[in-house]
Design an enzyme around this catalytic site. Structure first.
Site, PDB file in Angstrom:
ATOM      1  N   ARG A 284       0.792  -1.229   0.000  1.00 16.49           N
ATOM      2  CA  ARG A 284       0.000   0.000   0.000  1.00 16.49           C
ATOM      3  C   ARG A 284       0.823   1.277   0.000  1.00 16.49           C
ATOM      4  O   ARG A 284       0.268   2.358  -0.063  1.00 16.49           O
ATOM      5  CB  ARG A 284      -0.978  -0.020   1.178  1.00 16.49           C
TER       6      ARG A 284
ATOM      7  N   GLY B 230      -3.699 -12.519   9.231  1.00 20.09           N
ATOM      8  CA  GLY B 230      -4.868 -12.791  10.051  1.00 20.09           C
ATOM      9  C   GLY B 230      -4.848 -14.208  10.598  1.00 20.09           C
ATOM     10  O   GLY B 230      -5.750 -14.634  11.280  1.00 20.09           O
ATOM     11  N   GLU B 231      -3.798 -14.904  10.323  1.00 19.28           N
ATOM     12  CA  GLU B 231      -3.706 -16.318  10.657  1.00 19.28           C
ATOM     13  C   GLU B 231      -3.821 -16.604  12.149  1.00 19.28           C
ATOM     14  O   GLU B 231      -3.419 -15.831  12.987  1.00 19.28           O
ATOM     15  CB  GLU B 231      -2.360 -16.841  10.182  1.00 19.28           C
TER      16      GLU B 231
ATOM     17  N   ASN C 204      -9.565  -8.872  13.616  1.00 19.14           N
ATOM     18  CA  ASN C 204     -10.473  -9.738  14.366  1.00 19.14           C
ATOM     19  C   ASN C 204      -9.697 -10.651  15.312  1.00 19.14           C
ATOM     20  O   ASN C 204      -8.526 -10.927  15.105  1.00 19.14           O
ATOM     21  CB  ASN C 204     -11.332 -10.562  13.406  1.00 19.14           C
TER      22      ASN C 204
ATOM     23  N   ASP D 217     -16.068 -11.600  11.696  1.00 17.52           N
ATOM     24  CA  ASP D 217     -14.828 -11.213  11.027  1.00 17.52           C
ATOM     25  C   ASP D 217     -14.838  -9.745  10.630  1.00 17.52           C
ATOM     26  O   ASP D 217     -14.405  -9.379   9.546  1.00 17.52           O
ATOM     27  CB  ASP D 217     -14.581 -12.100   9.798  1.00 17.52           C
TER      28      ASP D 217
ATOM     29  N   ASP E  77     -12.966  -6.996  11.063  1.00 16.38           N
ATOM     30  CA  ASP E  77     -11.705  -6.344  11.435  1.00 16.38           C
ATOM     31  C   ASP E  77     -11.965  -4.893  11.800  1.00 16.38           C
ATOM     32  O   ASP E  77     -12.768  -4.221  11.148  1.00 16.38           O
ATOM     33  CB  ASP E  77     -10.751  -6.337  10.231  1.00 16.38           C
TER      34      ASP E  77
ATOM     35  N   ARG F 101     -15.778  -1.772   9.314  1.00 14.90           N
ATOM     36  CA  ARG F 101     -16.300  -2.917   8.569  1.00 14.90           C
ATOM     37  C   ARG F 101     -17.745  -3.204   8.954  1.00 14.90           C
ATOM     38  O   ARG F 101     -18.548  -3.631   8.147  1.00 14.90           O
ATOM     39  CB  ARG F 101     -15.489  -4.176   8.908  1.00 14.90           C
TER      40      ARG F 101
END
Lengths: 282, 584
Positions: free
Chosen positions: B141, B202-203, B280, B322, B324, B345
């Protein structure tokens, strides 16, 4: 999809020749078959020094030999689900590149999974996996293990069925005693060292990790655990849908390995009790 | 329920080793970027030296050379191809300084380009290791500028500082272990000589963190984990645990609690606070972790000097959808009050007192919100509706659980793409999406060859004619003043200008300009691939320029469902487009 797969299979069996050369022909011409196994997954596929070892690795070597080619073992990481793994490793490949394997080992042999994944074909069931609870030997396996874990520590591999089960079992009264590990082997080490009272995990991984010290443990089969929906499943292989000659070749290779007793030998070499799959084909 | 775990031994064959391809050598060595340049970024029109076009992240330019009267004449000045065999999502915000543009691209690449001619000055392709497998596309980004350095993070969780003139590596630091699931995709933030970063991934198994390093050397100064119970560090010494151990997490789940800090942060000089969002909580099944699970799905206000959490505001306690909380929090002033705004979100637009994190107002910015009836302004907590998927352990028959439809979808009423605020109109310009999801428990699923309790989800558009909606939100009234509807979901950043313009891109390939007051579309240009990057503007030789990366990708095409048919025909790309008015 499933009906058509059977239909194709019948045609092959009946000897209708393929016009084009099959994937199996290509494999035999090159002399190599690519097989995907999970990384860091004892006793099935793991590194010992520079060497790749394990039950799944040896099974790959055996069926490759029966086909008459050299196995090229591709070590892959596990994605969010087996369906992702099948996409990444068998029918599409990951978007970072690297292509696909001809065969993936350690794929649950489940009709539902087959129906949901029509890009692959599941064949060659070779083992029946089962979730068990290992307790240090002084505990009574006939006792109430869930009650025991409301008082004592129990180890699980993070983000597994056993993990989720124990976090919610007994109305959440076990939750605070669940100790998380990144691998079953580490939980078993902690159990043998006396830091845990139990470990809940697939039998093969517990047996493989305990090795000769398995005698210090008692394994409780979870048939009587309330609310645990699945305690066992078959494991087999996956090939890309349409690679029927290849599917048949690995299917018959696995059948021979089973009936000759070679599969049981391989499992025993890693300290794992060989349990035949409940069905060899759908 | 998204458990982003991917590790696969593949060789990204097209990636060149980490080499700088030096195409020409700059002659004059101009002054480096200073802390003052960064603080003043929103006012200085000749450059864009940081993420957010100013530390507060308002994405507003005081330039008005280009305005509602003449924007229709805007034409390309030049375009630049990122090249390579691999393309995918281009989500970067370019930086502009001293006649050079610095822009990152997919697969952890960065380019320095002559802002006048569009000629490449240098290119750095980070060498990605074999074992990497990022969860959610291969985006980057943007970079940060400090002194003579251009600093950016990579998919294998490294922070790389390059000499901005030569493109050569000055320092390189490992943010974390990519093999353990860590990654990096956002633009670093520079505050008072420190380069501040989060972590992606996000794992399961990871824990979010905000780190501060000496921008000139890469040396770690402080680190602040985002899950309660974890120790923070300042100058190598313990600086107190985050929150209170086991206050909102049962057992040892806090050790692997998630709350990734993957979308970057903003800085407010008025309060001397960094605002950083968290993802999350893990594991996905909320029933296993009763409690608020702090500080997941929150904005954290962090002291940039010490790494202490000064305040927090949690958007979705015990998240089960979920949602986030990583979306940006932007400092702005209204009625003499120092406030901050955040479009989550979860579909609500929050106004907070930025000195203490107290909720001032919260209202929907999307048409349908099923998970909560509203936000209690007294307690600051959501008034939850009964829209959680059932406890999978309570399933009687081991079959697919009851399907619950919830809006917004897990991709959010708004995702990572940053909104803009115009102090002229006092409106926020929010790139929103209208979609929900079917959510169910999937007992017959497998993970790593073993039976598993998973969650199934399918994203569904709410309306036939559009998913994306650029909305002008009035923070005072909570009303939507105007909206522009877009067929495909919006996934790019927004830019507002004093010329009365609002710019944003579309997956269909257009960069568009709207009248900031009315929402009337005044200009569009087809860039050849989807625009999911962040536009910027600057002035050079008396002309105003607008730049935006083009290249379709990101998370949307990775999720199927009914959304796929709106985006599957879109072609990938990878280029930077620069526009200006024709000379009179």
């Amino acid at each position: 999809m499933f009906k058509s797969a059977i239909l194709t299979l019948v045609c092959v069996a009946a000897g209708f020749a393929h016009a084009a050369s099959s994937r199996l022909d290509d494999i035999r011409e090159v002399g190599e078959i690519t097989v995907a196994v999970y990384e860091n997954f004892p006793p099935f596929s793991f590194r010992e020094g520079n060497q790749l070892r394990g039950i799944d690795v040896e099974i790959a070597e055996e069926f490759a030999a029966k086909i008459g080619v050299k196995p090229i073992i591709r070590v892959v990481g596990a994605d969010e689900s087996v369906e992702d793994d099948l996409r990444n490793n068998i029918w599409k490949g990951h978007y970072l590149g690297g292509g696909v394997a001809d065969v993936m080992v350690h794929v649950p042999f489940d009709r539902e999974l087959q129906l949901r994944n029509d890009r692959v074909r599941l064949v060659g069931a070779y083992y029946r996996e089962q979730i068990v609870i290992a307790l240090s030997a002084e505990h009574n396996p006939a006792g109430d293990v869930l009650e025991l874990f409301t008082r004592e520590k129990v180890g699980v591999e993070l983000d597994t069925l056993a993990d989720f089960y124990l976090l919610t079992a007994n109305a959440g009264r076990i939750r605070h005693n669940v100790v998380h590990f990144t691998r079953v082997a580490d939980a078993v080490t902690a159990l043998l060292a006396g830091r845990l009272t139990g470990v809940m995990a697939p039998r093969s991984e517990i047996e493989g990790a305990a090795g000769k010290r398995i005698d210090e443990l008692v394994l409780v089969e979870p048939g009587r655990l309330p609310g645990l929906m699945r305690t066992g499943w078959d494991l087999g292989l996956a090939v890309k849908q349409g690679h029927d000659a290849l599917a048949e070749a690995v299917q018959s290779a696995l059948g021979e390995l089973h009936s000759s007793g070679r599969l049981a030998e391989i499992f025993a070499a890693y300290g794992v009790t060989y349990q035949p799959a409940s069905q060899m084909r759908f | 329920m998204l458990i982003y775990s991917n590790r696969l031994h593949v060789r990204p064959a097209a990636l060149i080793a980490g080499v700088s391809l030096l195409c020409s050598v700059g002659t004059a060595h101009a002054a480096g970027v200073t802390d003052q340049d960064i603080i003043n970024d929103a006012q200085t029109t000749a450059d864009v030296v940081g993420w957010g076009i100013g530390p507060r992240g308002q994405r507003y330019s005081p330039l008005k050379t280009l305005n509602t009267e003449n924007v229709a004449k805007l034409v390309p000045a030049w375009t630049f191809s990122f090249g390579g065999e691999k393309q995918r999502g281009q989500e970067a915000q370019p930086l502009v300084h001293d006649g050079k543009i610095f822009v990152t691209a997919s697969y952890s690449r960065i380019f320095a380009i002559d802002a006048k001619t569009g000629e490449e000055l240098w290119q750095y392709d980070h060498r990605l290791p074999d074992g990497i497998l990022p969860c959610c596309d291969v985006v980057n980004r943007g970079a940060a500028l400090y002194d003579n350095l251009v600093i950016f993070g990579t998919l294998d969780a490294q922070l790389v500082a390059l000499d901005r003139d030569s493109g050569k590596v000055v320092w390189k630091e490992k943010l974390d272990d990519y093999k353990a699931g860590y990654s990096f995709t956002s633009a670093p933030l520079i505050v008072k000589g420190k380069v501040i970063t989060g972590v992606s991934g996000g794992e399961f198994g990871i824990v979010g963190r905000v780190d501060a390093r000496d921008a000139k050397t890469g040396e770690l100064i402080w680190t602040r984990p985002t899950v309660e119970g974890h120790m923070g560090y300042l100058n190598g010494k313990e600086s107190g645990i985050t929150g209170e151990l086991n206050a909102t997490w049962p057992g040892d789940l806090w050790k692997t609690g998630g709350a990734a800090t993957w979308a970057g942060g903003n800085y407010d000089p008025d309060t001397n606070l960094i605002f950083w969002g968290t993802g999350n909580p893990a594991p996905w099944n909320a029933h296993t972790r009763p409690g608020d699970n702090l500080y997941s799905t929150s904005t954290l206000a962090i002291d940039p000097d010490t790494g202490k959490i000064v305040w927090h505001y949690q958007f979705t306690p015990n998240d089960g959808w979920d949602y986030d909380g990583v979306n940006e929090t932007i400092a702005f002033d209204m009625d003499g009050k120092k406030l901050a705004a955040h479009a989550d979100r979860n579909g609500f637009f929050y106004i907070l007192d930025r000195s203490n994190g107290k909720l001032v107002n919260a209202f929907p910015f999307v048409k349908q919100i099923d998970w909560a009836k509203g936000i209690d302004l007294e307690t600051g907590r959501p008034i939850e509706a009964s829209a959680r998927a059932g406890d999978p352990s309570k399933s009687e028959d081991g079959k697919k659980g009851e399907v619950v439809f919830v809006a917004p979808s897990f991709l959010g009423g708004k995702n990572w793409m940053p909104m803009a605020y115009s102090p002229d109109t006092n409106l926020f310009y929010v790139p929103a999406n209208e979609w929900g999801m079917d959510l169910w428990n999937e007992p017959i699923t497998y993970k790593k060859g073993a039976a598993y309790l998973g969650a199934g989800f399918t994203i569904k558009p709410l309306f036939e004619d559009y998913i994306g909606a650029l909305r002008a939100v009035d923070p005072k009234s909570g009303q939507i003043v105007w909206e522009y509807k877009n067929d495909a979901p919006l996934w790019g950043g927004v830019l507002a200008t004093a010329g009365g313009l609002v710019f944003t891109g579309t997956p269909e390939g257009y960069l568009k300009a709207f009248d900031a007051k009315t929402g009337k579309e005044l200009w569009k240009f087809q860039t050849g691939s989807g625009v999911v990057g962040c536009p910027v503007t600057w002035e050079m030789d008396g002309e105003q320029f607008v730049a935006v990366p083009s290249g379709w990708g990101g998370a949307v095409p990775l999720w199927g469902g009914d959304v796929a048919k709106k985006v599957k025909y879109l072609n990938q790309g990878g280029s930077l487009w620069v526009f200006k008015l024709p000379k009179a």
